[in-house]
Design an enzyme around this catalytic site. Sequence first.
Site, PDB file in Angstrom:
ATOM      1  N   GLU A   8     -16.523  21.435  -5.130  1.00  0.00           N
ATOM      2  CA  GLU A   8     -18.150  21.111  -5.596  1.00  0.00           C
ATOM      3  C   GLU A   8     -18.651  20.971  -7.494  1.00  0.00           C
ATOM      4  O   GLU A   8     -18.987  21.210  -7.887  1.00  0.00           O
ATOM      5  CB  GLU A   8     -18.864  22.748  -5.529  1.00  0.00           C
ATOM      6  CG  GLU A   8     -18.399  22.485  -4.364  1.00  0.00           C
ATOM      7  CD  GLU A   8     -18.375  24.206  -3.493  1.00  0.00           C
ATOM      8  OE1 GLU A   8     -19.635  24.355  -2.729  1.00  0.00           O
ATOM      9  OE2 GLU A   8     -18.607  25.066  -4.297  1.00  0.00           O
TER      10      GLU A   8
HETATM   11  C1  ACM Z   1     -15.336  26.256  -1.700  1.00  0.00           C
HETATM   12  O1  ACM Z   1     -15.648  26.340  -0.799  1.00  0.00           O
HETATM   13  N1  ACM Z   1     -16.111  26.011  -2.807  1.00  0.00           N
HETATM   14  C2  ACM Z   1     -13.481  25.445  -1.712  1.00  0.00           C
END
Ligand code: ACM
Length: 538
Positions: free
Chosen positions: A342
């Site tokens: 992310e």
């Molecule tokens: C995640 O759940 N951002 C790896």
Amino acid sequence: MKNSTVLKSLFVFLTILVFATCKEEKKKRVIEFPETDLTAENLIPKPLKMIPTNGGFALDQFTAIYTSEAAGFEEVGSFLAKKIKSKTELDVQVNIDEIPNLETVIYINQSDSLELNAPEAYQLYITQDSVILNSNTAEGAFRGIQTIRQLIPEASSDSLATYPIWTIPTGKIIDSPQFEYRGSMLDVARHFFSVEDVKKYIDLLAYYKYNVLHLHLTDDQGWRIEIKSWPLLTEIGGSTEVGGEGGGFYTQEEYKDIVAYAAERHVLIVPEVDMPGHTNAASVAYPIFNGNGKKPELYEGTQVGKSTFATRKDTLYSFLDDVIGEIAAITPGPYFHIGGDESHVTKKKDYIYFVERVEKLVQKHGKRMIGWDEIGQADIDSSSVSQFWASKKNAMDAIAKGMKIIMSPAKKAYLDMEYDTLSKHGLHWAAYIPTDTAYIWTPETYEGIPMESILGIEAPLWSETISDIGELEYLAFPRAIGYSELSWSTPENRNWEEYKIRLANQAPFLDRMNVKYYASPLIDWKKSKYSYKEIEKD
Ligand code: ACM
């Protein structure tokens, strides 16, 4: 057979013969065992093979444990003795010289037999007189004693003799795990969890034959591991958490204590420093490394994807060399997790540049890199490992590079997903995951990831919505028990209807351990004398 094997077998045989002779007097006392069948009714994960012989082994005040002298075996014997004590109050002696009044012996034996070639494989031969646990390694023996623990009934039978006896059914168990990596992750960054909490979680995981605890040590909301060369990471970056309740961090001594506690249970710690996104706490401590163009401030919310390191700054990599170096030096396991998920405000080419440079640092410090599946976009080595949580494409890209995959698909394996709409804690951005959904899927074929590329399974527990051990236990249990079976047992040995009875039988153990599990209404939980339970209404 090798000479050493012949000698060892002879030693086992002679030891048993000596006990048998010493016991002649005692054995006149005949215990009339009720019909006892060796079944898997209390066993999770389900063993590979079981062959019952319809008798009983008496665990009682006349039982002793003997172990091989091979490294680590005596510790396994002592661990079992401690657990027998806490379950039964019996004081079972380990490797005593004198053999007074012995009725029954548990022998934990190092064996080079080829059948036990897999590092965690073990065999159990249970007869009226002895339990012989054979394994190639202390690790395998440790997995085997979890099976013994589960076979010991919760209650003694007091009618067989004038003293309490715990009857273990006789037979043979041949067992070996399907996957070499069987893990859970705990996010100690969004909310901090104490060393004691982490140890309790390790204890519970070890009982179900897990061998990895991945600690998510850093995130936007907190930095939780002392880095001596960069003290503000914890002084400032560790000072808060989601909701603003104080935060916290582990000193390196505390982290080493966790690592050692896990090692005694043959569980590896995998440390994660999540980057280049999820780095707000680090950037508040050292704004020079911030790359999102904004003045960083401590963050107590739960949004993701706003932070990034300044990936083109050379000084960032000498900082990360220190960070990775200090953590690697106190982590005996082979892995270092760099996060990599992310990074929504990192340009793609900068992200790739970052991952490729950080991989070199991880390797420089002697570790194998793991990252969330996004790292598959970078040009990295086949020895690095991709953790598949969201993108099949990223996982397939990693496989094309020869990398192995850890299966953690959020829709199936995220412990922080709510059970259903009434769940007290958790999120549901990926799915609702009731207890049956968590169990009824096939990691071996999921999303077409080839079996030969799968290193194992990991169930992550993110902590945005949980802040104490009871809340942690509510989300992790009972689902983590199911993931242990998915990662240990073969698909032919898994069946929900049969599993849910074995799961129901875990209630006395969970209650005895004071685990505040979610009493899913799908399960007809076994009653236990320890029951504190507030049964969840559905
Ligand atoms: C995640 O759940 N951002 C790896």
